[in-house]
Design a protein around this motif. Structure first.
Motif, mmCIF file in Angstrom:
data_model
loop_
_atom_site.group_PDB
_atom_site.id
_atom_site.type_symbol
_atom_site.label_atom_id
_atom_site.label_comp_id
_atom_site.label_asym_id
_atom_site.label_seq_id
_atom_site.Cartn_x
_atom_site.Cartn_y
_atom_site.Cartn_z
ATOM 1 N N GLN A 152 3.542 12.918 7.766
ATOM 2 C CA GLN A 152 3.740 11.894 6.746
ATOM 3 C C GLN A 152 3.953 10.521 7.380
ATOM 4 O O GLN A 152 3.512 9.504 6.850
ATOM 5 C CB GLN A 152 4.927 12.264 5.845
ATOM 6 N N GLU A 155 7.362 6.302 1.117
ATOM 7 C CA GLU A 155 6.899 5.736 2.386
ATOM 8 C C GLU A 155 7.591 4.417 2.682
ATOM 9 O O GLU A 155 7.972 4.137 3.827
ATOM 10 C CB GLU A 155 5.382 5.542 2.333
ATOM 11 N N HIS A 171 9.813 3.618 5.852
ATOM 12 C CA HIS A 171 9.408 2.451 6.654
ATOM 13 C C HIS A 171 10.591 1.516 6.891
ATOM 14 O O HIS A 171 10.817 1.050 8.018
ATOM 15 C CB HIS A 171 8.277 1.709 5.935
ATOM 16 N N ARG A 195 -1.121 4.858 9.478
ATOM 17 C CA ARG A 195 -2.559 4.562 9.396
ATOM 18 C C ARG A 195 -2.885 3.784 8.126
ATOM 19 O O ARG A 195 -3.790 2.948 8.113
ATOM 20 C CB ARG A 195 -3.369 5.863 9.456
ATOM 21 N N LYS A 196 -2.138 4.063 7.050
ATOM 22 C CA LYS A 196 -2.349 3.340 5.799
ATOM 23 C C LYS A 196 -2.082 1.847 5.982
ATOM 24 O O LYS A 196 -2.706 1.001 5.343
ATOM 25 C CB LYS A 196 -1.442 3.919 4.709
ATOM 26 N N LEU A 197 -1.169 1.522 6.886
ATOM 27 C CA LEU A 197 -0.847 0.127 7.179
ATOM 28 C C LEU A 197 -1.850 -0.525 8.135
ATOM 29 O O LEU A 197 -1.768 -1.716 8.405
ATOM 30 C CB LEU A 197 0.566 0.026 7.773
ATOM 31 N N LYS A 245 0.582 9.340 8.463
ATOM 32 C CA LYS A 245 -0.230 8.957 7.314
ATOM 33 C C LYS A 245 0.057 7.530 6.883
ATOM 34 O O LYS A 245 -0.864 6.730 6.698
ATOM 35 C CB LYS A 245 0.023 9.920 6.150
ATOM 36 N N PHE A 246 1.337 7.168 6.731
ATOM 37 C CA PHE A 246 1.616 5.817 6.246
ATOM 38 C C PHE A 246 1.413 4.766 7.339
ATOM 39 O O PHE A 246 1.135 3.607 7.055
ATOM 40 C CB PHE A 246 3.002 5.720 5.580
ATOM 41 N N LYS A 274 0.824 -1.215 0.000
ATOM 42 C CA LYS A 274 0.000 0.000 0.000
ATOM 43 C C LYS A 274 0.859 1.267 0.000
ATOM 44 O O LYS A 274 0.387 2.348 -0.323
ATOM 45 C CB LYS A 274 -0.901 0.019 1.237
ATOM 46 N N LEU A 275 2.113 1.123 0.413
ATOM 47 C CA LEU A 275 2.978 2.293 0.594
ATOM 48 C C LEU A 275 3.581 2.768 -0.727
ATOM 49 O O LEU A 275 3.867 1.958 -1.618
ATOM 50 C CB LEU A 275 4.102 1.957 1.572
ATOM 51 N N SER A 276 3.778 4.090 -0.803
ATOM 52 C CA SER A 276 4.490 4.657 -1.953
ATOM 53 C C SER A 276 5.981 4.353 -1.817
ATOM 54 O O SER A 276 6.441 3.873 -0.775
ATOM 55 C CB SER A 276 4.263 6.165 -2.007
#
Length: 260
Positions: free
Chosen positions: A63, A31, A35, A69-71, A66-67, A26-28
């Protein structure tokens, strides 16, 4: 697995905390790079702060959040706990009072309720299910399920006039209502009594203040929903639990008959 056992298992999983679905894809690219840097450091230093992580990754703290929570994590603290090899402790997840209530209801469910319902139900070949608002939807669902396991004539109504035209002395009228207070059922009951129709009122919540002159009132639970909710705002989950228990029993009885 029995319905009661399944629901309790689900509720116990909920009580222990929510489940995560971690997908690094899901990460760019940025990101993912940040990570990878952070997780390497977390292996040595689990006290890393979000400001320090942002500095090491050359990004802003927002930022990082954001990533994280994306995880699927609630915050950076949970992210640290997971990738630092610790057990995640939910922080912002609030317990649902409704789920707690349902757990109590299931744990204290009395099978005699189904026994007593079926003693009356089995005496009649015509069943009329009545409900208003969301309770009418429950009645429709019950009608659908009963048609799968029964040879009885099943009808659903939300109209007093239509109900009156359906009933006779060989009819069981089953009325669903969470509180019994959304609308008065006295006119409905008085209109069908001259036909010799047997009436059953299924209420979710116990309330001894209801002045209803009928013989069969089933209270499904002593654990009431919030008084701040209007009748049409209250859940119908307990109705569906009751319905599924009835259907399960009828299916078991039909299976036993075919095997004899």
């Amino acid at each position: 697995m029995e319905l009661k056992t399944t629901i309790i298992l689900i509720l116990n999983i909920w009580k222990e905390g929510h489940m995560l679905n971690i997908n690094i894809n899901k990460l760019s690219q940025l990101e993912l790079s940040v990570h990878n840097k952070i997780t390497e450091i977390l292996k040595q230093n689990n006290n890393l702060r979000i400001l320090e992580a942002a500095h090491l990754g050359n990004v802003s703290p927002s930022q990082i959040s954001k990533f994280v929570r994306k995880l699927g994590f609630e915050n950076f603290k949970q992210y640290k706990q997971h990738f630092g090899g610790q057990q995640i402790v939910p922080t912002s997840m609030k317990k649902s009072t409704e789920l707690e209530r349902l757990l109590k209801i299931i744990e204290n469910f009395n099978p005699a309720l189904i026994d007593n319902f079926l003693k009356i139900y089995n005496k009649y070949n015509k069943i009329v299910l009545y409900g208003l608002g969301p309770s009418f939807i429950c009645a429709e669902y019950f009608s659908y399920k009963l048609a799968l396991v029964s040879e009885k004539s099943i009808y659903v109504s939300q109209s007093e006039t239509y109900t009156k035209n359906l009933v006779d002395k060989d009819t069981l009228l089953i009325v669903f209502s969470v509180t019994g207070k959304f609308a008065s059922f006295n006119d409905l009951f008085n209109s069908v009594k001259p036909y010799g129709t047997e009436i059953m009122l299924i209420l979710e919540e116990y309330d001894n203040s209801l002045a209803l002159e009928i013989d069969n009132i089933f209270y499904l639970t002593k654990y009431n929903q919030s008084n701040h909710l209007l009748p049409f705002e209250k859940t119908r989950t307990v109705f569906f639990i009751f319905i599924e228990e009835v259907i399960t029993r009828l299916m078991a009885e039909r299976k036993a008959e075919t095997e004899d």
